[in-house]
Motif scaffolding. Structure first.
Motif, PDB file in Angstrom:
ATOM      1  N   SER A  35     -18.592   2.765  -5.809  1.00  0.00           N
ATOM      2  CA  SER A  35     -18.124   1.522  -6.462  1.00  0.00           C
ATOM      3  C   SER A  35     -18.413   1.637  -8.055  1.00  0.00           C
ATOM      4  CB  SER A  35     -18.446   0.528  -5.683  1.00  0.00           C
ATOM      5  OG  SER A  35     -18.199  -0.814  -6.736  1.00  0.00           O
ATOM      6  N   PRO A  58     -14.920  -4.267 -11.928  1.00  0.00           N
ATOM      7  CA  PRO A  58     -13.727  -4.206 -11.515  1.00  0.00           C
ATOM      8  C   PRO A  58     -13.258  -5.695 -10.636  1.00  0.00           C
ATOM      9  CG  PRO A  58     -15.140  -2.552 -10.423  1.00  0.00           C
ATOM     10  CD  PRO A  58     -16.094  -3.759 -11.472  1.00  0.00           C
ATOM     11  N   ASN A  61     -15.724  -7.871  -8.079  1.00  0.00           N
ATOM     12  CA  ASN A  61     -16.656  -6.841  -7.640  1.00  0.00           C
ATOM     13  C   ASN A  61     -18.100  -7.703  -7.425  1.00  0.00           C
ATOM     14  OD1 ASN A  61     -19.111  -4.789  -7.928  1.00  0.00           O
ATOM     15  ND2 ASN A  61     -17.190  -3.492  -7.604  1.00  0.00           N
ATOM     16  N   ASP A  75     -15.621 -10.159  -3.856  1.00  0.00           N
ATOM     17  CA  ASP A  75     -15.395  -8.751  -2.833  1.00  0.00           C
ATOM     18  C   ASP A  75     -17.000  -8.346  -2.673  1.00  0.00           C
ATOM     19  OD1 ASP A  75     -15.026  -6.722  -1.601  1.00  0.00           O
ATOM     20  OD2 ASP A  75     -13.723  -5.567  -3.103  1.00  0.00           O
ATOM     21  N   GLU A 104     -16.824  -4.233  -1.899  1.00  0.00           N
ATOM     22  CA  GLU A 104     -16.545  -3.438  -2.886  1.00  0.00           C
ATOM     23  C   GLU A 104     -16.302  -2.181  -2.891  1.00  0.00           C
ATOM     24  OE1 GLU A 104     -20.511  -3.107  -3.028  1.00  0.00           O
ATOM     25  OE2 GLU A 104     -19.490  -5.405  -3.402  1.00  0.00           O
ATOM     26  N   SER A 105     -16.954  -1.527  -2.079  1.00  0.00           N
ATOM     27  CA  SER A 105     -17.231   0.061  -2.032  1.00  0.00           C
ATOM     28  C   SER A 105     -16.137   0.539  -1.212  1.00  0.00           C
ATOM     29  CB  SER A 105     -18.274   0.586  -2.044  1.00  0.00           C
ATOM     30  OG  SER A 105     -19.070   0.147  -0.952  1.00  0.00           O
ATOM     31  N   CYS A 134      -5.527  -0.949  -6.769  1.00  0.00           N
ATOM     32  CA  CYS A 134      -6.429  -1.769  -7.516  1.00  0.00           C
ATOM     33  C   CYS A 134      -7.220  -2.838  -6.611  1.00  0.00           C
ATOM     34  CB  CYS A 134      -5.670  -2.666  -8.528  1.00  0.00           C
ATOM     35  SG  CYS A 134      -5.132  -1.686 -10.168  1.00  0.00           S
ATOM     36  N   LYS A 135      -6.883  -2.734  -5.262  1.00  0.00           N
ATOM     37  CA  LYS A 135      -7.618  -3.507  -4.347  1.00  0.00           C
ATOM     38  C   LYS A 135      -7.189  -4.979  -4.603  1.00  0.00           C
ATOM     39  CE  LYS A 135     -11.566  -2.710  -2.365  1.00  0.00           C
ATOM     40  NZ  LYS A 135     -13.126  -3.129  -2.216  1.00  0.00           N
ATOM     41  N   TYR A 194      -9.805   5.607  -2.977  1.00  0.00           N
ATOM     42  CA  TYR A 194     -10.783   4.750  -3.596  1.00  0.00           C
ATOM     43  C   TYR A 194      -9.954   4.310  -4.861  1.00  0.00           C
ATOM     44  CZ  TYR A 194     -14.049   5.800  -0.019  1.00  0.00           C
ATOM     45  OH  TYR A 194     -15.058   6.153   1.176  1.00  0.00           O
ATOM     46  N   ASN A 226     -10.954   1.157  -7.881  1.00  0.00           N
ATOM     47  CA  ASN A 226     -11.262   0.097  -8.649  1.00  0.00           C
ATOM     48  C   ASN A 226     -10.631  -0.387  -9.845  1.00  0.00           C
ATOM     49  OD1 ASN A 226     -14.795   0.718  -7.641  1.00  0.00           O
ATOM     50  ND2 ASN A 226     -12.996  -0.282  -6.517  1.00  0.00           N
ATOM     51  N   CYS A 227     -10.319  -1.387 -10.334  1.00  0.00           N
ATOM     52  CA  CYS A 227      -9.398  -1.860 -11.368  1.00  0.00           C
ATOM     53  C   CYS A 227     -10.399  -2.835 -12.473  1.00  0.00           C
ATOM     54  CB  CYS A 227      -8.119  -2.265 -11.308  1.00  0.00           C
ATOM     55  SG  CYS A 227      -6.998  -0.735 -10.797  1.00  0.00           S
TER      56      CYS A 227
END
Length: 247
Positions: free
Chosen positions: A23, A29, A32, A48, A51-52, A66-67, A165, A167-168
């Motif tokens: 992550s 992100p 996170n 979150d 997060e990972s 981007c989740k 995966y 992350n943003c």
């Protein structure tokens, strides 16, 4: 001995925590739980704590790109085009024998992402096979400025379930360029996109998708017409380190 429901649940949580993934933690992100210098949450959103987790696994979409689609209310970082930036990752994750990592920017709210750095093959390992938990590279001098750019890290793991995966982090970029061209972010192992098998020691697995990614041109927000333009010519992307073979 029979375990009660609470005991069983606790064991399941412990087992899941023992097999975490990678992550990004800086820039922070969206939402996170382990992020560094994170902004305040948007109204109605929650931290979150998973997060990972991947956004897709074994052919199933688990979360959108981007989740999370709602940005931070304030930026997680402020950069200037041409400066050196350092991206940090949690040291508690599993590297899954590396894989393909990309770092990208979006200027249209996440509709398109242009790659600004790549580590293909043994991401999270250096040439001596040591773990790498941070990457430093130069933000291209000709990326446009924006008060609402999205900085993304994406990863296709080498070992384990076939996953994707992402992350943003929402960032501000100071720059004077009107446009920037580079490889389009490669998406694999997500429904509707190509899938690649476990690498099994072959770190060129899926490499053709990256080497043949189309070139995309993104524009400063003030000059956007709603869509970035894509050229079908193969991209010759930046790559901060070559693929490595585990010894």
């Amino acid at each position: 001995m029979r375990l009660g429901f609470r005991q069983l649940t606790a064991l399941m949580v412990m087992a899941a925590s023992a097999w975490t993934h990678m992550s990004m933690i800086s820039p922070c992100p969206r939402y996170n739980s382990k992020g560094i210098d994170c902004p305040a949450l948007p109204p109605g959103e929650a931290i979150d704590y998973n997060e990972s987790s991947p956004i897709a696994s074994s052919g199933v979409a688990l979360q959108p790109f981007c989740k999370y689609t709602t940005p931070w209310p304030t930026p997680a970082a402020q950069w200037t085009a041409g400066q050196s930036i350092t991206i940090n990752f949690s040291t508690y994750g599993s590297e899954h024998n590396g894989g393909m990592c990309e770092w990208s920017l979006s200027y249209d709210g996440g509709k398109s992402f242009v790659v600004i750095n790549r580590v293909l093959g043994r991401c999270f390992y250096d040439a001596q096979n040591n773990y790498v938990f941070n990457y430093t590279f130069t933000l291209p001098a000709n990326v446009p400025g924006s008060d609402s750019a999205i900085f993304a890290w994406s990863w296709v793991n080498a070992m384990g379930n076939r996953e994707f995966y992402m992350n943003c982090a929402d960032v501000v970029i100071k720059g004077t360029s009107e446009s920037f061209s580079g490889p389009q972010m490669t998406i694999l192992n997500y429904p509707g996109y190509p899938s690649v098998p476990e690498f099994m020691g072959n770190y060129s697995t899926g490499l053709a998708y990256y080497n043949n990614a189309p070139t995309i041109t993104v524009f400063a927000k003030a000059n956007q017409t709603g869509n970035s333009t894509i050229t079908t010519m193969p991209a010759d992307p930046p790559q901060s380190s070559p693929p490595y073979t585990m010894t």
